[in-house]
Design a protein around this motif. Structure first.
Motif, PDB file in Angstrom:
ATOM      1  N   TRP A  72      -1.577   1.602  20.982  1.00 12.93           N
ATOM      2  CA  TRP A  72      -1.269   0.484  20.091  1.00 12.93           C
ATOM      3  C   TRP A  72      -1.699  -0.921  20.325  1.00 12.93           C
ATOM      4  O   TRP A  72      -1.634  -1.438  21.432  1.00 12.93           O
ATOM      5  N   TYR A 116       0.445   6.619  26.137  1.00 13.86           N
ATOM      6  CA  TYR A 116       1.488   7.405  25.147  1.00 13.86           C
ATOM      7  C   TYR A 116       0.643   8.080  24.265  1.00 13.86           C
ATOM      8  O   TYR A 116      -0.488   8.691  24.265  1.00 13.86           O
ATOM      9  N   SER A 117       1.284   8.886  23.273  1.00  9.83           N
ATOM     10  CA  SER A 117       0.771   9.954  22.459  1.00  9.83           C
ATOM     11  C   SER A 117      -0.327   9.189  21.552  1.00  9.83           C
ATOM     12  O   SER A 117      -1.134   9.778  20.978  1.00  9.83           O
ATOM     13  N   ILE A 156       0.946  -1.221  -0.162  1.00 10.48           N
ATOM     14  CA  ILE A 156      -0.136  -0.042  -0.136  1.00 10.48           C
ATOM     15  C   ILE A 156       0.982   1.064   0.094  1.00 10.48           C
ATOM     16  O   ILE A 156       2.010   1.124   0.441  1.00 10.48           O
ATOM     17  N   PRO A 157       0.439   2.417  -0.679  1.00  5.27           N
ATOM     18  CA  PRO A 157       1.248   3.383  -0.597  1.00  5.27           C
ATOM     19  C   PRO A 157       1.888   3.765   0.519  1.00  5.27           C
ATOM     20  O   PRO A 157       1.202   3.931   1.983  1.00  5.27           O
ATOM     21  N   TRP A 158       3.131   4.515   0.750  1.00  2.00           N
ATOM     22  CA  TRP A 158       3.784   5.052   1.843  1.00  2.00           C
ATOM     23  C   TRP A 158       3.002   6.087   2.437  1.00  2.00           C
ATOM     24  O   TRP A 158       3.079   6.139   3.714  1.00  2.00           O
ATOM     25  N   VAL A 182       5.141  -4.104   3.407  1.00  2.17           N
ATOM     26  CA  VAL A 182       3.958  -3.877   2.469  1.00  2.17           C
ATOM     27  C   VAL A 182       4.133  -2.556   1.811  1.00  2.17           C
ATOM     28  O   VAL A 182       3.225  -2.261   0.931  1.00  2.17           O
ATOM     29  N   HIS A 237       0.164   6.202   3.152  1.00  2.00           N
ATOM     30  CA  HIS A 237      -0.901   6.045   4.443  1.00  2.00           C
ATOM     31  C   HIS A 237      -0.204   5.583   5.625  1.00  2.00           C
ATOM     32  O   HIS A 237      -0.666   5.751   6.588  1.00  2.00           O
ATOM     33  N   LEU A 238       0.884   4.888   5.333  1.00  2.00           N
ATOM     34  CA  LEU A 238       1.715   4.446   6.607  1.00  2.00           C
ATOM     35  C   LEU A 238       2.303   5.422   7.184  1.00  2.00           C
ATOM     36  O   LEU A 238       2.642   5.413   8.557  1.00  2.00           O
ATOM     37  N   ALA A 239       2.614   6.628   6.434  1.00  2.00           N
ATOM     38  CA  ALA A 239       3.278   7.710   7.083  1.00  2.00           C
ATOM     39  C   ALA A 239       2.594   8.246   8.248  1.00  2.00           C
ATOM     40  O   ALA A 239       3.041   8.855   9.322  1.00  2.00           O
ATOM     41  N   LEU A 240       1.185   8.102   8.217  1.00  2.00           N
ATOM     42  CA  LEU A 240       0.475   8.504   9.172  1.00  2.00           C
ATOM     43  C   LEU A 240       0.652   8.079  10.451  1.00  2.00           C
ATOM     44  O   LEU A 240       0.695   8.692  11.604  1.00  2.00           O
ATOM     45  N   ILE A 241       0.849   6.886  10.427  1.00  2.00           N
ATOM     46  CA  ILE A 241       1.257   5.818  11.753  1.00  2.00           C
ATOM     47  C   ILE A 241       2.166   6.515  12.070  1.00  2.00           C
ATOM     48  O   ILE A 241       2.590   6.513  13.574  1.00  2.00           O
ATOM     49  N   SER A 242       3.279   6.737  11.301  1.00  2.00           N
ATOM     50  CA  SER A 242       4.797   7.049  12.196  1.00  2.00           C
ATOM     51  C   SER A 242       4.576   8.454  12.868  1.00  2.00           C
ATOM     52  O   SER A 242       5.363   8.453  13.690  1.00  2.00           O
ATOM     53  N   ALA A 294       2.505   9.266  15.094  1.00  2.00           N
ATOM     54  CA  ALA A 294       2.014   8.886  16.373  1.00  2.00           C
ATOM     55  C   ALA A 294       2.765   7.866  17.336  1.00  2.00           C
ATOM     56  O   ALA A 294       2.145   6.952  18.001  1.00  2.00           O
ATOM     57  N   LEU A 295       4.137   7.674  17.008  1.00  2.00           N
ATOM     58  CA  LEU A 295       4.897   6.733  17.740  1.00  2.00           C
ATOM     59  C   LEU A 295       5.006   7.224  19.294  1.00  2.00           C
ATOM     60  O   LEU A 295       4.719   8.242  19.541  1.00  2.00           O
ATOM     61  N   PRO A 296       5.229   6.173  20.215  1.00  2.00           N
ATOM     62  CA  PRO A 296       4.977   6.671  21.462  1.00  2.00           C
ATOM     63  C   PRO A 296       5.945   7.547  22.122  1.00  2.00           C
ATOM     64  O   PRO A 296       7.179   7.855  21.977  1.00  2.00           O
TER      65      PRO A 296
END
Lengths: 127, 240
Positions: free
Chosen positions: B116, B112-113, A9-11, B19, A13-18, A20-22
């Motif tokens: 997960w 956390y922010s 899947i396109p990068w 992916v 979309h996944l960039a959104l997740i990065s 919100a890292l802890p």
């Protein structure tokens, strides 16, 4: 294990997740007890605008679930167990919570105070 | 159980590498958007339904149903077992497979922010000896009265009648927590041969003590030419 091809899947979309890292900061700790299917205290004052840690101690032998739609939290606390909830930062106001296993008796409200009122309350309690 | 941020960074990075690339899917892309939370002592029965429609599309009139029973196996882990039935035109409805699912809550809500979790699913297609293993990250972040939920999943398929391959799937849901019984949202799905988005509505109704019924309804529309025009998704979950 043979992998013939990898699809994805396109990068973007996944960039959104990065995003919100802890990340965790120190939080003020508040305590709530459950005894005889009642919350103690049933009214809990906390500062608005900052994240708080709420330690819930269940002194009953049966489980209870802390639930609040306005706080967007639900957490089962096993009998004679404890759980930590992370709440906020909250807008000033009242946030109702209840025990899902005993909703008729286990009721409470968390009141988030603006900075000035919170400091005043702390000063009053210190005197 | 605590997880250091570095573990989550590594897991996220590995999944992204896995992916990355261009997407094309042969499975059901429109499905539940998973929240990363598990409750101790939870038990539920769940029903899911989807229907796809576009007169000149190969997936026209495709229907799927899932019936599941779930229960927590630890304070932060839950298992769910599903029976899956599909109707792919011109064939009739048939019991097409079984699925075992494990959800694992990694962080406490609000700790956390973002919150997960991990998802693991193993599906076996009936009579065809085909298998599908899905794993991935579940993430949710609260923005005041709204919540953003993201699922980044890697799917590995193998078997007698399908090509062995890795696929990627991405699901997103942005939900406004208006009232317990009424929570509007928008959803986005990206996978093999599928890119769609649309409105959804969900809510929860409490009956007595820990008994409650959760419901979800969504109409997902194609956002590219390969995707079937309209997909309807519906789910009911009774927790007790």
């Amino acid at each position: 294990m043979k992998i013939n091809r990898i699809k994805g899947i396109p990068w973007q979309h996944l960039a959104l997740i990065s995003l919100a890292l802890p990340v965790q900061a120190e939080q003020a700790l508040f305590e709530l007890q459950i005894k005889d299917h009642l919350f103690h205290p049933s009214v809990l004052y906390v500062p608005a605008g900052e994240k708080i840690k709420l330690l819930v101690l269940n002194q009953d032998p049966s489980p209870e679930e802390f639930e609040s739609f306005s706080l967007n939290r639900e957490k089962v606390i096993l009998g004679n167990g404890k759980a930590t909830l992370f709440i906020g930062p909250l807008q000033p106001g009242r946030y109702h919570f209840f025990g899902e296993y005993n909703p008729d008796s286990a009721q409470g409200v968390l009141i988030a105070l603006p900075e000035a009122q919170w400091q005043q309350r702390r000063a009053d309690n210190a005197n | 159980m605590r997880f250091s941020p570095s573990v989550l960074y590594a897991a996220c990075g590995a999944l992204m590498l896995l992916v990355s690339g261009h997407s094309l899917a042969d499975g059901r892309v429109v499905d539940k958007v998973y929240h990363p939370y598990v409750q101790a002592l939870e038990r539920s029965v769940e029903y899911r339904y989807f229907y796809q429609r576009q007169a000149d599309h190969p997936d026209n009139n495709t229907m799927g149903q899932k019936l599941g029973y779930g229960f927590s196996v630890a304070e932060r882990a839950a298992l769910e077992i599903y029976l899956i039935a599909d109707r792919v035109s011109p064939e009739d409805y048939k019991l097409s497979g079984y699925e075992l699912e494990l959800r694992w809550m990694l962080t406490e809500q609000g700790q956390y922010s973002a919150d997960w979790g991990l998802l693991f699913e193993l599906e076996r297609q009936n009579n065809q000896d085909n298998f599908e293993f899905t794993t991935g990250l579940l993430m949710e972040k609260e923005f005041g009265p709204t919540s953003l939920t993201l699922n980044a999943l890697a799917v590995y398929e193998w078997g007698k009648t399908i090509e062995t391959e890795w696929e990627g799937e991405f699901r997103a849901q942005y939900r406004y927590r208006l009232l317990p019984a009424v929570q509007p949202a928008i959803e986005l799905y990206v996978g093999e041969n599928y890119k769609g988005a649309g409105p959804s509505l969900m809510g929860v109704h409490k009956f007595d003590k820990q008994k409650q019924l959760k419901w979800e309804f969504a109409v997902i529309m194609a956002i590219d030419n390969d995707t079937v025009d309209r997909t309807l998704r519906f789910a009911l979950e009774y927790e007790f």
